[in-house]
Design a protein around this motif. Structure first.
Motif, PDB file in Angstrom:
ATOM      1  N   LYS A  96      24.644  56.352  -1.246  1.00  0.00           N
ATOM      2  CA  LYS A  96      25.645  55.288  -1.166  1.00  0.00           C
ATOM      3  C   LYS A  96      25.161  54.156  -0.281  1.00  0.00           C
ATOM      4  N   GLN A  97      24.588  54.522   0.869  1.00  0.00           N
ATOM      5  CA  GLN A  97      24.060  53.517   1.785  1.00  0.00           C
ATOM      6  C   GLN A  97      22.943  52.713   1.134  1.00  0.00           C
ATOM      7  N   ARG A  98      22.097  53.375   0.381  1.00  0.00           N
ATOM      8  CA  ARG A  98      20.983  52.714  -0.305  1.00  0.00           C
ATOM      9  C   ARG A  98      21.505  51.704  -1.320  1.00  0.00           C
ATOM     10  N   ILE A  99      22.542  52.092  -2.072  1.00  0.00           N
ATOM     11  CA  ILE A  99      23.118  51.196  -3.085  1.00  0.00           C
ATOM     12  C   ILE A  99      23.767  49.985  -2.441  1.00  0.00           C
ATOM     13  N   VAL A 100      24.560  50.223  -1.393  1.00  0.00           N
ATOM     14  CA  VAL A 100      25.253  49.121  -0.704  1.00  0.00           C
ATOM     15  C   VAL A 100      24.246  48.136  -0.124  1.00  0.00           C
ATOM     16  N   THR A 101      23.238  48.667   0.553  1.00  0.00           N
ATOM     17  CA  THR A 101      22.202  47.812   1.137  1.00  0.00           C
ATOM     18  C   THR A 101      21.473  47.015   0.056  1.00  0.00           C
ATOM     19  N   LYS A 131      13.164  49.280   9.611  1.00  0.00           N
ATOM     20  CA  LYS A 131      14.500  49.860   9.472  1.00  0.00           C
ATOM     21  C   LYS A 131      15.561  48.798   9.177  1.00  0.00           C
ATOM     22  N   LEU A 132      15.126  47.604   8.809  1.00  0.00           N
ATOM     23  CA  LEU A 132      16.066  46.510   8.585  1.00  0.00           C
ATOM     24  C   LEU A 132      17.011  46.789   7.428  1.00  0.00           C
ATOM     25  N   LEU A 133      16.512  47.468   6.397  1.00  0.00           N
ATOM     26  CA  LEU A 133      17.296  47.734   5.194  1.00  0.00           C
ATOM     27  C   LEU A 133      17.580  49.232   5.092  1.00  0.00           C
ATOM     28  N   PRO A 134      18.712  49.693   5.608  1.00  0.00           N
ATOM     29  CA  PRO A 134      19.033  51.126   5.588  1.00  0.00           C
ATOM     30  C   PRO A 134      18.960  51.717   4.183  1.00  0.00           C
ATOM     31  N   GLY A 135      18.246  52.803   4.060  1.00  0.00           N
ATOM     32  CA  GLY A 135      18.089  53.436   2.758  1.00  0.00           C
ATOM     33  C   GLY A 135      16.900  52.910   1.977  1.00  0.00           C
ATOM     34  N   HIS A 136      16.345  51.784   2.422  1.00  0.00           N
ATOM     35  CA  HIS A 136      15.217  51.167   1.719  1.00  0.00           C
ATOM     36  C   HIS A 136      13.981  51.019   2.614  1.00  0.00           C
ATOM     37  N   GLY A 137      14.186  51.073   3.931  1.00  0.00           N
ATOM     38  CA  GLY A 137      13.076  50.848   4.847  1.00  0.00           C
ATOM     39  C   GLY A 137      13.057  49.422   5.354  1.00  0.00           C
ATOM     40  N   GLY A 138      11.876  48.821   5.350  1.00  0.00           N
ATOM     41  CA  GLY A 138      11.734  47.456   5.831  1.00  0.00           C
ATOM     42  C   GLY A 138      11.548  46.464   4.701  1.00  0.00           C
ATOM     43  N   VAL A 139      11.403  45.195   5.078  1.00  0.00           N
ATOM     44  CA  VAL A 139      11.172  44.134   4.094  1.00  0.00           C
ATOM     45  C   VAL A 139       9.883  44.399   3.335  1.00  0.00           C
ATOM     46  N   LEU A 140       8.852  44.817   4.059  1.00  0.00           N
ATOM     47  CA  LEU A 140       7.553  45.061   3.434  1.00  0.00           C
ATOM     48  C   LEU A 140       7.630  46.143   2.365  1.00  0.00           C
ATOM     49  N   VAL A 181      22.559  46.108  -2.933  1.00  0.00           N
ATOM     50  CA  VAL A 181      23.426  45.082  -3.514  1.00  0.00           C
ATOM     51  C   VAL A 181      23.541  43.877  -2.589  1.00  0.00           C
ATOM     52  N   ILE A 182      23.770  44.140  -1.295  1.00  0.00           N
ATOM     53  CA  ILE A 182      23.905  43.038  -0.325  1.00  0.00           C
ATOM     54  C   ILE A 182      22.610  42.237  -0.246  1.00  0.00           C
ATOM     55  N   ALA A 183      21.471  42.941  -0.152  1.00  0.00           N
ATOM     56  CA  ALA A 183      20.177  42.255  -0.068  1.00  0.00           C
ATOM     57  C   ALA A 183      19.912  41.440  -1.331  1.00  0.00           C
ATOM     58  N   ALA A 184      20.259  41.993  -2.494  1.00  0.00           N
ATOM     59  CA  ALA A 184      20.038  41.294  -3.758  1.00  0.00           C
ATOM     60  C   ALA A 184      20.890  40.037  -3.850  1.00  0.00           C
ATOM     61  N   VAL A 185      22.151  40.124  -3.420  1.00  0.00           N
ATOM     62  CA  VAL A 185      23.059  38.967  -3.467  1.00  0.00           C
ATOM     63  C   VAL A 185      22.536  37.839  -2.578  1.00  0.00           C
ATOM     64  N   ILE A 186      22.093  38.200  -1.359  1.00  0.00           N
ATOM     65  CA  ILE A 186      21.567  37.189  -0.434  1.00  0.00           C
ATOM     66  C   ILE A 186      20.309  36.545  -1.004  1.00  0.00           C
ATOM     67  N   PHE A 187      19.408  37.374  -1.508  1.00  0.00           N
ATOM     68  CA  PHE A 187      18.153  36.846  -2.047  1.00  0.00           C
ATOM     69  C   PHE A 187      18.403  35.942  -3.246  1.00  0.00           C
ATOM     70  N   ILE A 188      19.234  36.378  -4.172  1.00  0.00           N
ATOM     71  CA  ILE A 188      19.510  35.594  -5.385  1.00  0.00           C
ATOM     72  C   ILE A 188      20.199  34.282  -5.037  1.00  0.00           C
ATOM     73  N   ALA A 189      21.073  34.305  -4.032  1.00  0.00           N
ATOM     74  CA  ALA A 189      21.759  33.080  -3.612  1.00  0.00           C
ATOM     75  C   ALA A 189      20.746  32.028  -3.159  1.00  0.00           C
ATOM     76  N   PHE A 190      19.812  32.420  -2.289  1.00  0.00           N
ATOM     77  CA  PHE A 190      18.785  31.481  -1.826  1.00  0.00           C
ATOM     78  C   PHE A 190      17.838  31.100  -2.956  1.00  0.00           C
ATOM     79  N   LEU A 191      17.567  32.051  -3.855  1.00  0.00           N
ATOM     80  CA  LEU A 191      16.687  31.779  -4.990  1.00  0.00           C
ATOM     81  C   LEU A 191      17.275  30.689  -5.880  1.00  0.00           C
ATOM     82  N   VAL A 192      18.554  30.758  -6.142  1.00  0.00           N
ATOM     83  CA  VAL A 192      19.226  29.771  -6.993  1.00  0.00           C
ATOM     84  C   VAL A 192      19.297  28.413  -6.295  1.00  0.00           C
ATOM     85  N   ILE A 193      19.590  28.417  -4.992  1.00  0.00           N
ATOM     86  CA  ILE A 193      19.674  27.159  -4.236  1.00  0.00           C
ATOM     87  C   ILE A 193      18.330  26.445  -4.224  1.00  0.00           C
TER      88      ILE A 193
END
Length: 262
Positions: free
Chosen positions: A2-7, A234-243, A9-21
């Motif tokens: 659940k934590q992995r999915i939530v993280t 550990k920035l992205l819980p359930g996913h690890g880091g940005v790298l 989704v949030i990361a994807a929304v933020i990234f896509i928002a900046f990508l579109v802008i």
């Protein structure tokens, strides 16, 4: 899970928002991602984040990623920048009383070059070329990962690189390539690419992405295994880091650049 999915989704929304802008906001967002990835990388080698050498590398990453914007203020050559960084790092080894070795100087230089150049390409494709092209590249990367995961789980028997990543299989990689080609074909049917991105060139891009994307993932896995690190951060819980999330991107983009496809 659940934590992995939530993280995710949030990361994807933020990234896509900046990508579109796009434009400067995306460049700055890309720069922030690059700095985080850079510090995650040097942390593996146990290089102190507040040390002068780490800060110099971070400054080089910023100058590379924001190259287009900084060049409007003062001009510099990227090759000269990295020659200067290499020489300064060597000077630091002389006066560090053996606390900063040649190996670590090389690692800082490599990290700044690899992260900086890759994220610069990510920014330039979006800002100087098109949103459509970058979306195509990212969608093909994601479809490769998904295809490899599901096919590998279902039919994977022959290990691709068991000494680095025991879960990856040859069948999974083949499945990833097939998945990438299918999604690439659908993408081209619904999108309108301008010259010079002909169907043939896009197929070549798809094959390069599907082949080298997993290699980028394995390259980071090899690095983590060498330094005995489970996740890059550990920035992205359930996913690890940005790298951990961009290891395929930052390998694929330089490959496409070398083949003069971006």
């Amino acid at each position: 899970m659940k934590q992995r999915i939530v993280t995710g989704v949030i990361a994807a929304v933020i990234f896509i928002a900046f990508l579109v802008i796009g434009h400067l906001p995306f460049e700055l967002f890309t720069c922030v991602m690059a700095i985080i990835a850079y510090y995650e990388l040097i942390a593996m080698a146990k290089i102190k984040q507040n040390s002068i050498q780490a800060i110099l590398g971070a400054l080089a990453v910023i100058l590379v990623v924001l190259n287009a914007e900084v060049q409007k203020v003062f001009s510099y050559d990227l090759v000269t920048l990295f020659i200067a960084l290499a020489l300064i790092l060597l000077i630091v080894t002389v006066f560090s009383r053996n606390t900063f070795s040649y190996d670590k100087a090389s690692f800082v230089l490599f990290s700044a070059l690899y992260i900086g150049f890759s994220f610069m390409l990510l920014s330039q494709v979006r800002v100087e070329q098109s949103l459509l092209l970058l979306l195509f590249i990212l969608v093909v990367i994601w479809s490769t990962d998904s295809g490899a995961y599901f096919i590998g789980r279902q039919w994977g028997k022959h290990k691709l690189a068991p000494h680095i990543s025991p879960n990856k299989t040859i069948e999974g990689m083949i499945g990833g390539i097939i998945s990438a080609l299918i999604i690439s074909g659908i993408f081209q049917l619904v999108a309108n690419f301008d010259d010079p991105y002909t169907p043939f060139k896009l197929i070549v891009m798809t094959l390069l992405i599907a082949i080298f994307g997993p290699i980028g993932d394995l390259a980071e896995s090899a690095l983590k295994r060498h330094y005995d690190v489970k996740d890059s951060g550990k920035l992205l819980p359930g996913h690890g880091g940005v790298l951990d999330r961009v290891d395929s991107w930052i390998f694929v983009l330089p490959v496409l650049y070398l083949f003069q496809l971006i």
